[in-house]
Structure formats: structure tokens, C-alpha cells
Design a protein around this motif. Structure first.
Motif, short mmCIF file in Angstrom:
data_model
loop_
_atom_site.label_atom_id
_atom_site.label_comp_id
_atom_site.label_asym_id
_atom_site.label_seq_id
_atom_site.Cartn_x
_atom_site.Cartn_y
_atom_site.Cartn_z
N SER A 27 -20.29 50.15 -39.07
CA SER A 27 -21.69 50.54 -39.00
C SER A 27 -21.92 51.63 -37.97
N ASP B 274 -22.08 46.84 -42.11
CA ASP B 274 -21.08 46.52 -41.09
C ASP B 274 -19.64 46.64 -41.56
N PHE C 263 -24.77 51.90 -36.63
CA PHE C 263 -25.90 51.43 -35.83
C PHE C 263 -25.51 50.41 -34.76
N ASN C 264 -24.22 50.01 -34.72
CA ASN C 264 -23.75 49.12 -33.65
C ASN C 264 -22.28 49.42 -33.36
N ASN C 265 -21.70 48.67 -32.41
CA ASN C 265 -20.30 48.94 -32.06
C ASN C 265 -19.35 47.90 -32.62
N ASN C 266 -19.81 47.09 -33.55
CA ASN C 266 -18.96 46.03 -34.10
C ASN C 266 -17.76 46.62 -34.83
#
Ligand code: ASP
Ligand code: MG
Length: 412
Positions: A232, A178, A234-237
Motif C-alpha cells: 500500500s 495492502d 498509504f501505510n508502511n505495512n
């Protein structure tokens, strides 16, 4: 700054499968539809680079470095082309380019080349045609038109160099974590994602063991003022921003300690009974430098009766060469005894705020000392303090320091 130019880089795990490449294509198309001109830099799929190295090693223990670069650069070309195909299939427009086609020129140090210049003309003309531009990472070209690679993990540097050439808004590094954490989350489960780091903090973290970014990418970003966002795939954080923090809001006080890093990939060489006279240290380290061995920490004790001792640390992979150099020096410099210690590790604390806070070193040493962890070597610079300790206690030390400097409780 070109407000609408964004450079995104996707690492090996983020393009490791066809499914993941399709996800990257979605991200690229979305960013383009928001009005950006998009450049994507990719690494080779998954473990491709390792597999290519493995193939060559089945033929030769010492393959020509030029040919290794010819070989390894193919990995990035595969993922670049596949991504362009994926974007096109989804109705977007894309073109993939290798280092040569972009005009990424490097020196001729094969397998560890440095980027000298990046041309922007081809990329800009592809923008004008409405294309998303995909640049194969990790590679460049010498004056003699030979293909070079930039050292393991070098796609980060490609992305930052392209961002610098285009004066892009920022360079996003998409990876499998992340962002940059206060320490290795595998060691301390409540390690926190860091919101903002200065270039120098990131450089110190990266060179003292944190494995998030290619060191040269951070140096390049610092020299050219490229803002980096590590996040990351794999997410939008939101991830970690790496930028010039000098002019940030005054209220945002600089963390005294931003992170704790460690490095178990070091060995200590101690040289006992060398003549305590001018020029000896120079001779010793000159010979090591000639063998391309980087020295990390150095400690020399006070000479007694004209005899001194020096200890220093080098990387594990340099041990064999280092040993050879030292054996040769033993006679030349009248050294009594050489000891090699492979059971050491280095633990470091990094933070821009320590410049203006006295007592940080003392706090570090007492956190270690209270638990009976012996400090064997110390080195400090304005924003980092490192200690060499026994390797078997390094994880414990990381946990202790992470806790001692309140990093797990921090509201970031
Ligand atoms: N594929 C290269 C490597 O594995 C470069 C990169 O991933 O950045 O080192
Ligand atoms: Mg890789």
C-alpha cells in the motif's frame, strides 16, 4: 544483483492528487537517503487515462490507434514531471524521463504494445549525477520512433521491465490495497493478505480475475527473476512478495489453495448439432482466433450419431465480434443451433500445493454441490481449478470456497 537499486511503481490512485504526489516524493527521498539508487515509475493521475479516452470518443468512434497512444502517453508524463518538481522542491534531486528518453523499445501494436528491450545507460548516468529517476509508465517507442502504450494497467510492466534491465534488488508496486488477498475483500470481509506467492500462482490469480497486477508484468518478472513486492502507498505495512518459491525454506509448506478468484466478465457460447468429424473444432477456433478472440474454457460433449456439441467461453467485450464470426460459421460448418449465455461467471481456486495434494477438485465440487450450485463447465491445470456457474451465485460460491479451504482462518 545490484543490491542498492530499487524500483518503485505508484499507480493512479497513489498519485491522484498533488498531496499524494508530495507523499510519494517523501518516500522517494527517504529511500534515496538510505543509500539506494531509486527509480520511480508512475501511472497517470487518478482517472486521467479514462478522461483522455473520453475526449477522443467525443470526436471519433474509431480514432487512429497511433494517435490514441500519442494522447494517452501524456497522462504519465504529467505525473512524472510533477513528481520530479515535488522532489526538487523538497530539496531532493530528480529527473523525469519518458519512454523515449529511457529507451524502452516495443513492438508496434499500438495500445497493446509489448516491451522488447529497455536501455539502462541513461538511468545509470542519472544515478551517477545523484538523481532519483522518474520513469513515465505505460509507454514505449517503436523502431520508427512512434510512441506506443502497453495496454491498460501497463505501468506495472514498465516498472518490472526497468527493474529487470537494472538487475534491481526488487520492484515495489505501491497501490491502494495492502497487497494480494486470499480473495476479493469486497466479497469476503475476512479475506487475508497473502505473504508470499510464486510467479505461477500470481499469474493464475491475475488471469482468472484478480485485478492487482498487470498480467504481462508478472510474466516479465517470472522470465527475468524480478522479485515483486505489492504494497500500500498509504501505510508502511509489508505487502505481498511475488518470487520464485522453489528454494524457500522447506518448512514453509506451500498452501494447497492460496486464493479464490472470480470473473464475471465472461460469456458462454454453445454450438449444437455440428458434425462430429476431425477438423471441425480446428475450423471453428481458427476463425475465432483470426478475429483476435481469446477463448478461455472449452467443453466438447461426446458425439452421438455423428453429431457433437461444443461450448466455450470468451470475454464480454468480444461478444459482438464473436457473434458475427459464429453466424458466418453457422452455414459453413452446418451448425444447427448457437446459444449465447451472458449470465455465467467463473470461480477458481489457485495454489501451488494442489499439485501434490489429491482430492482438491473433489473438495471444491462438493463445497459447491452441497449448496446446490450447479457446475456447468470445469477446467483444470496443475495449480488452478475453475468452474463456470450461474452469475447470480458467484459471490456465494467465492465465500463457500474461501471458507472450505480454510483461508479465512489461516495465520499468514
Ligand atoms: N494509466 C494507464 C491506465 O490507466 C496505465 C496504468 O495505470 O498503469 O491504464
Ligand atoms: Mg491508471
Amino acid at each position: 544483483m545490484n543490491k542498492n537499486i530499487i524500483v518503485m511503481k505508484f499507480g493512479g490512485t497513489s498519485v491522484g492528487t498533488i498531496e499524494k504526489i508530495k507523499n510519494v516524493a517523501d518516500r522517494a527521498i527517504k529511500s534515496k537517503s538510505e543509500g539506494n539508487n531509486v527509480v520511480i515509475t508512475v501511472s497517470a493521475m487518478g482517472d486521467t487515462t479514462d478522461e483522455l479516452i473520453e475526449l477522443a470518443s467525443k470526436i471519433s468512434k474509431n480514432p487512429p490507434r497511433r494517435e490514441m497512444d500519442m494522447l494517452l502517453s501524456t497522462g504519465e508524463q504529467v505525473s512524472a514531471a510533477l513528481l520530479a518538481i515535488a522532489i526538487t522542491e523538497k530539496g531532493g534531486r530528480a529527473v523525469s524521463l519518458n519512454g523515449y528518453q529511457v529507451g524502452i523499445s516495443t513492438d508496434d501494436v499500438f495500445s497493446d504494445a509489448k516491451i522488447l528491450t529497455v536501455k539502462k545507460d541513461r538511468i545509470v548516468s542519472e544515478f551517477e549525477k545523484g538523481n532519483i529517476v522518474i520513469v513515465a509508465g505505460f509507454q514505449g517507442i517503436t523502431d520508427a520512433n512512434d510512441i506506443t502504450t502497453l495496454g491498460r494497467g501497463g505501468s506495472d510492466t514498465t516498472a518490472v521491465a526497468v527493474a529487470a534491465a537494472l538487475n534491481a534488488k526488487y520492484c515495489e508496486i505501491f497501490t491502494d490495497v495492502d497487497g494480494v488477498f486470499t480473495t476479493d475483500p469486497n466479497v469476503v470481509s475476512d479475506a487475508m493478505k497473502i505473504k508470499i506467492l510464486s510467479y505461477d500462482e500470481m499469474l493464475e490469480l491475475a488471469s482468472s480475475g484478480a485485478k492487482v497486477l498487470h498480467l504481462r508484468a508478472v510474466e516479465f518478472a517470472k522470465n527475468h527473476g524480478v522479485v515483486i513486492h505489492v504494497r500500500s502507498s498509504f501505510n508502511n505495512n509489508e505487502g505481498t512478495w511475488i518470487m520464485d518459491t522453489e528454494n524457500l525454506n522447506e518448512k514453509m509448506e506451500k498452501a494447497v489453495v492460496a486464493g479464490v478468484s472470480y470473473d464475471t466478465n465472461q460469456v458462454k457460447i454453445s454450438v449444437f448439432g455440428i458434425p462430429d468429424k476431425p477438423g471441425i473444432a480446428a475450423k471453428l477456433f481458427e476463425e475465432l482466433a483470426k478475429a483476435h478472440i481469446n477463448i478461455d474454457m472449452i467443453v466438447q460433449n461426446v458425439g452421438e450419431k455423428g453429431i457433437a456439441a461444443i461450448s466455450f467461453t470468451i470475454k464480454n467485450e468480444d461478444l459482438n465480434t464473436g457473434r458475427k464470426v459464429m453466424e458466418e460459421l453457422k452455414h459453413k460448418l452446418e451448425i444447427k443451433n448457437i446459444e449465447i449465455d451472458t449470465e455465467i461467471a467463473k470461480v477458481s481456486i489457485v495454489g501451488a500445493g494442489m499439485k501434490s495434494h489429491p482430492g482438491v477438485a473433489a473438495a471444491m465440487f462438493s463445497a459447491l454441490g452441497d449448496k446446490g450450485i450447479n457446475i456447468e463447465m470445469i477446467s483444470t491445470s496443475p495449480i488452478i481449478i475453475s468452474c463456470v456457474i450461474r452469475k447470480e451465485r458467484v459471490k456465494e460460491a467465492v465465500k463457500l470456497l474461501h471458507n472450505a479451504f480454510g483461508l479465512d482462518k489461516q495465520k499468514l
